[in-house]
Design a protein around this motif. Sequence first.
Motif, PDB file in Angstrom:
ATOM      1  N   LEU A  78       0.825  -1.210   0.000  1.00 13.66           N
ATOM      2  CA  LEU A  78       0.000   0.000   0.000  1.00 13.66           C
ATOM      3  C   LEU A  78       0.860   1.261   0.000  1.00 13.66           C
ATOM      4  CD1 LEU A  78      -2.985  -0.852   2.384  1.00 13.66           C
ATOM      5  CD2 LEU A  78      -2.981  -0.731  -0.105  1.00 13.66           C
ATOM      6  N   ALA A  79       2.061   1.174   0.568  1.00 11.96           N
ATOM      7  CA  ALA A  79       2.952   2.331   0.581  1.00 11.96           C
ATOM      8  C   ALA A  79       3.377   2.703  -0.836  1.00 11.96           C
ATOM      9  CB  ALA A  79       4.176   2.055   1.441  1.00 11.96           C
ATOM     10  N   LYS A  80       3.394   1.703  -1.729  1.00 13.90           N
ATOM     11  CA  LYS A  80       3.791   1.961  -3.111  1.00 13.90           C
ATOM     12  C   LYS A  80       2.671   2.618  -3.922  1.00 13.90           C
ATOM     13  CE  LYS A  80       6.896  -1.974  -3.213  1.00 13.90           C
ATOM     14  NZ  LYS A  80       7.007  -3.361  -3.649  1.00 13.90           N
ATOM     15  N   VAL A  81       1.432   2.475  -3.456  1.00 17.49           N
ATOM     16  CA  VAL A  81       0.302   3.066  -4.177  1.00 17.49           C
ATOM     17  C   VAL A  81       0.348   4.573  -3.968  1.00 17.49           C
ATOM     18  CG1 VAL A  81      -2.211   3.178  -4.379  1.00 17.49           C
ATOM     19  CG2 VAL A  81      -1.102   0.995  -3.939  1.00 17.49           C
ATOM     20  N   ARG A  82       0.369   5.304  -5.065  1.00 19.16           N
ATOM     21  CA  ARG A  82       0.557   6.748  -5.017  1.00 19.16           C
ATOM     22  C   ARG A  82      -0.654   7.486  -4.491  1.00 19.16           C
ATOM     23  NH1 ARG A  82       1.466   9.724 -10.255  1.00 19.16           N
ATOM     24  NH2 ARG A  82       0.687  11.559  -9.244  1.00 19.16           N
ATOM     25  N   THR A  83      -0.392   8.498  -3.684  1.00 12.77           N
ATOM     26  CA  THR A  83      -1.451   9.398  -3.239  1.00 12.77           C
ATOM     27  C   THR A  83      -1.216  10.739  -3.919  1.00 12.77           C
ATOM     28  OG1 THR A  83      -0.140  10.065  -1.336  1.00 12.77           O
ATOM     29  CG2 THR A  83      -1.679   8.254  -0.996  1.00 12.77           C
ATOM     30  N   GLY A  84      -1.921  11.768  -3.527  1.00  8.99           N
ATOM     31  CA  GLY A  84      -1.798  13.069  -4.169  1.00  8.99           C
ATOM     32  C   GLY A  84      -0.478  13.773  -3.916  1.00  8.99           C
ATOM     33  N   ARG A  85       0.218  13.418  -2.847  1.00 15.02           N
ATOM     34  CA  ARG A  85       1.466  14.123  -2.548  1.00 15.02           C
ATOM     35  C   ARG A  85       2.672  13.208  -2.760  1.00 15.02           C
ATOM     36  NH1 ARG A  85      -1.505  13.084   1.867  1.00 15.02           N
ATOM     37  NH2 ARG A  85      -0.541  11.763   3.400  1.00 15.02           N
ATOM     38  N   ALA A  86       3.820  13.839  -2.907  1.00  7.65           N
ATOM     39  CA  ALA A  86       5.046  13.092  -3.161  1.00  7.65           C
ATOM     40  C   ALA A  86       5.553  12.432  -1.888  1.00  7.65           C
ATOM     41  CB  ALA A  86       6.113  14.037  -3.702  1.00  7.65           C
ATOM     42  N   HIS A  87       6.122  11.254  -2.026  1.00  5.23           N
ATOM     43  CA  HIS A  87       6.877  10.623  -0.941  1.00  5.23           C
ATOM     44  C   HIS A  87       7.913   9.702  -1.577  1.00  5.23           C
ATOM     45  CE1 HIS A  87       4.867   6.622  -1.010  1.00  5.23           C
ATOM     46  NE2 HIS A  87       3.842   7.317  -1.426  1.00  5.23           N
ATOM     47  N   VAL A 111      22.059   3.976  -4.768  1.00  2.32           N
ATOM     48  CA  VAL A 111      22.944   4.753  -5.640  1.00  2.32           C
ATOM     49  C   VAL A 111      22.672   6.249  -5.584  1.00  2.32           C
ATOM     50  CG1 VAL A 111      23.362   2.850  -7.257  1.00  2.32           C
ATOM     51  CG2 VAL A 111      21.454   4.408  -7.655  1.00  2.32           C
ATOM     52  N   ALA A 112      21.640   6.647  -4.802  1.00  2.00           N
ATOM     53  CA  ALA A 112      21.304   8.064  -4.724  1.00  2.00           C
ATOM     54  C   ALA A 112      20.617   8.377  -3.406  1.00  2.00           C
ATOM     55  CB  ALA A 112      20.384   8.444  -5.883  1.00  2.00           C
ATOM     56  N   ASN A 113      20.671   9.645  -3.036  1.00  2.00           N
ATOM     57  CA  ASN A 113      20.005  10.121  -1.832  1.00  2.00           C
ATOM     58  C   ASN A 113      18.635  10.668  -2.241  1.00  2.00           C
ATOM     59  OD1 ASN A 113      19.622  10.858   0.800  1.00  2.00           O
ATOM     60  ND2 ASN A 113      20.771  12.782   0.611  1.00  2.00           N
ATOM     61  N   LEU A 114      17.565  10.161  -1.637  1.00  2.00           N
ATOM     62  CA  LEU A 114      16.209  10.594  -1.978  1.00  2.00           C
ATOM     63  C   LEU A 114      15.702  11.565  -0.917  1.00  2.00           C
ATOM     64  CD1 LEU A 114      14.740   7.089  -2.889  1.00  2.00           C
ATOM     65  CD2 LEU A 114      15.666   8.772  -4.441  1.00  2.00           C
ATOM     66  N   THR A 115      15.203  12.717  -1.353  1.00  2.00           N
ATOM     67  CA  THR A 115      14.651  13.706  -0.428  1.00  2.00           C
ATOM     68  C   THR A 115      13.387  14.309  -1.006  1.00  2.00           C
ATOM     69  OG1 THR A 115      15.999  15.447  -1.438  1.00  2.00           O
ATOM     70  CG2 THR A 115      16.906  14.387   0.519  1.00  2.00           C
ATOM     71  N   LEU A 116      12.608  14.952  -0.153  1.00  2.00           N
ATOM     72  CA  LEU A 116      11.441  15.701  -0.625  1.00  2.00           C
ATOM     73  C   LEU A 116      11.835  17.163  -0.747  1.00  2.00           C
ATOM     74  CD1 LEU A 116       8.458  14.199   1.399  1.00  2.00           C
ATOM     75  CD2 LEU A 116       9.002  13.875  -0.994  1.00  2.00           C
ATOM     76  N   ARG A 123       5.199  18.298  -3.748  1.00  2.00           N
ATOM     77  CA  ARG A 123       4.947  17.630  -5.019  1.00  2.00           C
ATOM     78  C   ARG A 123       6.214  17.205  -5.763  1.00  2.00           C
ATOM     79  NH1 ARG A 123      -0.097  16.671  -5.761  1.00  2.00           N
ATOM     80  NH2 ARG A 123      -1.672  18.253  -5.499  1.00  2.00           N
ATOM     81  N   THR A 124       7.395  17.393  -5.146  1.00  2.00           N
ATOM     82  CA  THR A 124       8.637  17.096  -5.858  1.00  2.00           C
ATOM     83  C   THR A 124       9.585  16.263  -5.006  1.00  2.00           C
ATOM     84  OG1 THR A 124       8.434  19.275  -6.901  1.00  2.00           O
ATOM     85  CG2 THR A 124      10.512  18.127  -7.201  1.00  2.00           C
ATOM     86  N   ILE A 125      10.120  15.209  -5.626  1.00  2.00           N
ATOM     87  CA  ILE A 125      11.135  14.367  -4.991  1.00  2.00           C
ATOM     88  C   ILE A 125      12.482  14.759  -5.581  1.00  2.00           C
ATOM     89  CG2 ILE A 125      11.965  12.010  -4.652  1.00  2.00           C
ATOM     90  CD1 ILE A 125       9.068  11.080  -5.207  1.00  2.00           C
ATOM     91  N   GLY A 126      13.476  14.924  -4.720  1.00  2.00           N
ATOM     92  CA  GLY A 126      14.831  15.219  -5.175  1.00  2.00           C
ATOM     93  C   GLY A 126      15.669  13.955  -5.116  1.00  2.00           C
ATOM     94  N   VAL A 127      16.377  13.660  -6.206  1.00  2.00           N
ATOM     95  CA  VAL A 127      17.248  12.488  -6.263  1.00  2.00           C
ATOM     96  C   VAL A 127      18.669  12.991  -6.496  1.00  2.00           C
ATOM     97  CG1 VAL A 127      17.716  10.298  -7.429  1.00  2.00           C
ATOM     98  CG2 VAL A 127      15.366  11.120  -7.249  1.00  2.00           C
ATOM     99  N   GLN A 128      19.531  12.781  -5.520  1.00  2.00           N
ATOM    100  CA  GLN A 128      20.923  13.232  -5.587  1.00  2.00           C
ATOM    101  C   GLN A 128      21.831  12.011  -5.755  1.00  2.00           C
ATOM    102  OE1 GLN A 128      21.977  16.679  -4.999  1.00  2.00           O
ATOM    103  NE2 GLN A 128      23.854  15.857  -5.869  1.00  2.00           N
TER     104      GLN A 128
END
Length: 186
Positions: A25-34, A55-60, A64-69
Amino acid sequence: MSAADVKKNAQDRMTKSLETLRGDLAKVRTGRAHTGILDHVTVDYYGSPTAISQVANLTLVDARTIGVQPFEKKMAGAIEKAIRDADLGLNPAAQGDMIRVPTPPLTEERRKEMVKLAKGEAEDAKVAVRNIRRDANEGLKKLVKDKAISEDDERRGTDEVQKLTDKFIADIDKMVGEKEKEILTV
Protein backbone atom coordinates in the motif's frame (compact mmCIF):
# COMPACT_ATOMS: atom_id res chain seq x y z
CA MET A 1 3.88 -29.93 17.53
CA SER A 2 0.87 -28.84 19.58
CA ALA A 3 -2.31 -26.86 18.95
CA ALA A 4 -0.61 -23.80 20.49
CA ASP A 5 2.27 -24.16 18.02
CA VAL A 6 -0.16 -24.32 15.09
CA LYS A 7 -1.95 -21.18 16.33
CA LYS A 8 1.35 -19.31 16.94
CA ASN A 9 2.61 -20.25 13.48
CA ALA A 10 -0.65 -19.05 11.89
CA GLN A 11 -0.50 -15.77 13.83
CA ASP A 12 3.12 -15.15 12.74
CA ARG A 13 2.30 -15.83 9.11
CA MET A 14 -0.80 -13.61 9.22
CA THR A 15 1.29 -10.81 10.74
CA LYS A 16 3.76 -11.17 7.85
CA SER A 17 0.87 -10.94 5.36
CA LEU A 18 -0.28 -7.73 7.04
CA GLU A 19 3.24 -6.26 6.86
CA THR A 20 3.46 -7.21 3.18
CA LEU A 21 0.16 -5.42 2.55
CA ARG A 22 1.44 -2.36 4.42
CA GLY A 23 4.49 -2.30 2.12
CA ASP A 24 2.37 -2.80 -0.99
CA LEU A 25 0.00 0.00 0.00
CA ALA A 26 2.95 2.33 0.58
CA LYS A 27 3.79 1.96 -3.11
CA VAL A 28 0.30 3.07 -4.18
CA ARG A 29 0.56 6.75 -5.02
CA THR A 30 -1.45 9.40 -3.24
CA GLY A 31 -1.80 13.07 -4.17
CA ARG A 32 1.47 14.12 -2.55
CA ALA A 33 5.05 13.09 -3.16
CA HIS A 34 6.88 10.62 -0.94
CA THR A 35 10.17 8.84 -1.50
CA GLY A 36 8.49 5.43 -1.07
CA ILE A 37 7.18 5.77 -4.62
CA LEU A 38 10.70 5.10 -5.91
CA ASP A 39 11.48 2.19 -3.53
CA HIS A 40 11.07 -0.55 -6.11
CA VAL A 41 12.84 1.31 -8.95
CA THR A 42 16.10 -0.39 -9.88
CA VAL A 43 19.05 1.18 -11.67
CA ASP A 44 21.66 -0.61 -13.77
CA TYR A 45 24.74 -0.02 -11.60
CA TYR A 46 27.84 -1.38 -13.34
CA GLY A 47 25.87 -4.29 -14.81
CA SER A 48 23.80 -5.26 -11.77
CA PRO A 49 20.27 -4.07 -10.93
CA THR A 50 20.46 -1.98 -7.76
CA ALA A 51 17.76 -0.21 -5.75
CA ILE A 52 17.70 3.52 -6.42
CA SER A 53 18.19 4.23 -2.70
CA GLN A 54 21.58 2.43 -2.92
CA VAL A 55 22.94 4.75 -5.64
CA ALA A 56 21.30 8.06 -4.72
CA ASN A 57 20.00 10.12 -1.83
CA LEU A 58 16.21 10.59 -1.98
CA THR A 59 14.65 13.71 -0.43
CA LEU A 60 11.44 15.70 -0.63
CA VAL A 61 12.06 19.09 -2.19
CA ASP A 62 8.45 20.16 -1.59
CA ALA A 63 4.99 18.57 -1.33
CA ARG A 64 4.95 17.63 -5.02
CA THR A 65 8.64 17.10 -5.86
CA ILE A 66 11.14 14.37 -4.99
CA GLY A 67 14.83 15.22 -5.17
CA VAL A 68 17.25 12.49 -6.26
CA GLN A 69 20.92 13.23 -5.59
CA PRO A 70 23.17 10.55 -7.20
CA PHE A 71 26.23 9.51 -5.20
CA GLU A 72 28.19 9.42 -8.48
CA LYS A 73 27.63 12.15 -11.09
CA LYS A 74 27.84 9.73 -14.03
CA MET A 75 24.85 7.74 -12.63
CA ALA A 76 22.42 10.66 -13.18
CA GLY A 77 21.46 9.59 -16.71
CA ALA A 78 20.90 5.95 -15.70
CA ILE A 79 18.80 7.00 -12.68
CA GLU A 80 16.70 9.35 -14.79
CA LYS A 81 16.12 6.60 -17.38
CA ALA A 82 15.23 4.05 -14.66
CA ILE A 83 12.61 6.38 -13.14
CA ARG A 84 11.12 7.11 -16.56
CA ASP A 85 11.06 3.40 -17.48
CA ALA A 86 9.48 2.35 -14.14
CA ASP A 87 6.00 3.15 -15.52
CA LEU A 88 5.03 5.31 -12.54
CA GLY A 89 3.77 8.23 -14.61
CA LEU A 90 6.72 10.33 -13.46
CA ASN A 91 8.90 12.53 -15.67
CA PRO A 92 12.26 13.26 -14.01
CA ALA A 93 14.28 16.32 -15.02
CA ALA A 94 18.01 16.80 -14.40
CA GLN A 95 18.92 20.08 -12.76
CA GLY A 96 22.66 20.31 -12.26
CA ASP A 97 23.74 17.41 -10.03
CA MET A 98 20.21 16.80 -8.79
CA ILE A 99 17.32 15.07 -10.53
CA ARG A 100 13.93 16.61 -9.74
CA VAL A 101 10.95 14.25 -9.98
CA PRO A 102 7.69 16.23 -9.96
CA THR A 103 4.61 14.17 -9.11
CA PRO A 104 1.69 15.31 -11.22
CA PRO A 105 -1.61 15.89 -9.44
CA LEU A 106 -3.91 12.89 -9.70
CA THR A 107 -7.03 13.18 -11.80
CA GLU A 108 -10.32 11.87 -10.41
CA GLU A 109 -10.13 8.91 -12.80
CA ARG A 110 -6.56 8.09 -11.72
CA ARG A 111 -7.56 8.34 -8.03
CA LYS A 112 -10.31 5.78 -8.64
CA GLU A 113 -7.78 3.49 -10.37
CA MET A 114 -5.48 3.83 -7.35
CA VAL A 115 -8.35 2.94 -4.98
CA LYS A 116 -9.11 -0.10 -7.15
CA LEU A 117 -5.44 -1.08 -7.01
CA ALA A 118 -5.38 -0.71 -3.21
CA LYS A 119 -8.52 -2.84 -2.89
CA GLY A 120 -6.94 -5.48 -5.13
CA GLU A 121 -3.88 -5.58 -2.85
CA ALA A 122 -6.22 -5.93 0.15
CA GLU A 123 -8.08 -8.81 -1.49
CA ASP A 124 -4.77 -10.58 -2.12
CA ALA A 125 -3.87 -10.14 1.56
CA LYS A 126 -7.27 -11.52 2.64
CA VAL A 127 -6.79 -14.56 0.41
CA ALA A 128 -3.35 -15.10 1.98
CA VAL A 129 -4.85 -14.88 5.50
CA ARG A 130 -7.60 -17.35 4.58
CA ASN A 131 -5.02 -19.75 3.13
CA ILE A 132 -3.09 -19.55 6.39
CA ARG A 133 -6.33 -20.33 8.28
CA ARG A 134 -6.88 -23.37 6.05
CA ASP A 135 -3.31 -24.58 6.67
CA ALA A 136 -3.74 -24.13 10.44
CA ASN A 137 -7.04 -26.05 10.43
CA GLU A 138 -5.45 -28.87 8.42
CA GLY A 139 -2.58 -28.92 10.93
CA LEU A 140 -5.08 -29.27 13.78
CA LYS A 141 -6.89 -32.11 11.95
CA LYS A 142 -3.57 -33.88 11.44
CA LEU A 143 -2.82 -33.59 15.19
CA VAL A 144 -6.21 -35.22 15.96
CA LYS A 145 -5.51 -37.98 13.43
CA ASP A 146 -2.09 -38.58 15.05
CA LYS A 147 -3.85 -38.61 18.45
CA ALA A 148 -1.67 -35.71 19.70
CA ILE A 149 -4.75 -33.67 20.70
CA SER A 150 -8.42 -34.43 21.38
CA GLU A 151 -11.31 -33.44 19.11
CA ASP A 152 -12.38 -30.87 21.72
CA ASP A 153 -8.91 -29.30 21.56
CA GLU A 154 -9.16 -29.27 17.78
CA ARG A 155 -12.55 -27.53 17.93
CA ARG A 156 -11.18 -24.95 20.40
CA GLY A 157 -8.08 -24.45 18.22
CA THR A 158 -10.22 -24.03 15.10
CA ASP A 159 -12.34 -21.40 16.88
CA GLU A 160 -9.22 -19.53 18.00
CA VAL A 161 -7.77 -19.61 14.48
CA GLN A 162 -11.10 -18.29 13.13
CA LYS A 163 -11.05 -15.41 15.67
CA LEU A 164 -7.48 -14.65 14.63
CA THR A 165 -8.52 -14.67 10.97
CA ASP A 166 -11.45 -12.32 11.67
CA LYS A 167 -9.12 -9.93 13.53
CA PHE A 168 -6.60 -9.82 10.69
CA ILE A 169 -9.31 -9.38 8.03
CA ALA A 170 -10.70 -6.44 10.05
CA ASP A 171 -7.17 -4.97 10.25
CA ILE A 172 -6.80 -5.31 6.47
CA ASP A 173 -10.16 -3.58 5.91
CA LYS A 174 -9.18 -0.77 8.27
CA MET A 175 -5.78 -0.31 6.57
CA VAL A 176 -7.35 -0.15 3.11
CA GLY A 177 -10.07 2.23 4.31
CA GLU A 178 -7.39 4.63 5.57
CA LYS A 179 -5.45 4.35 2.30
CA GLU A 180 -8.62 4.93 0.27
CA LYS A 181 -9.38 8.07 2.29
CA GLU A 182 -5.78 9.22 1.78
CA ILE A 183 -5.97 8.66 -2.00
CA LEU A 184 -9.33 10.40 -2.43
CA THR A 185 -8.30 13.46 -0.39
CA VAL A 186 -7.65 16.27 -2.85
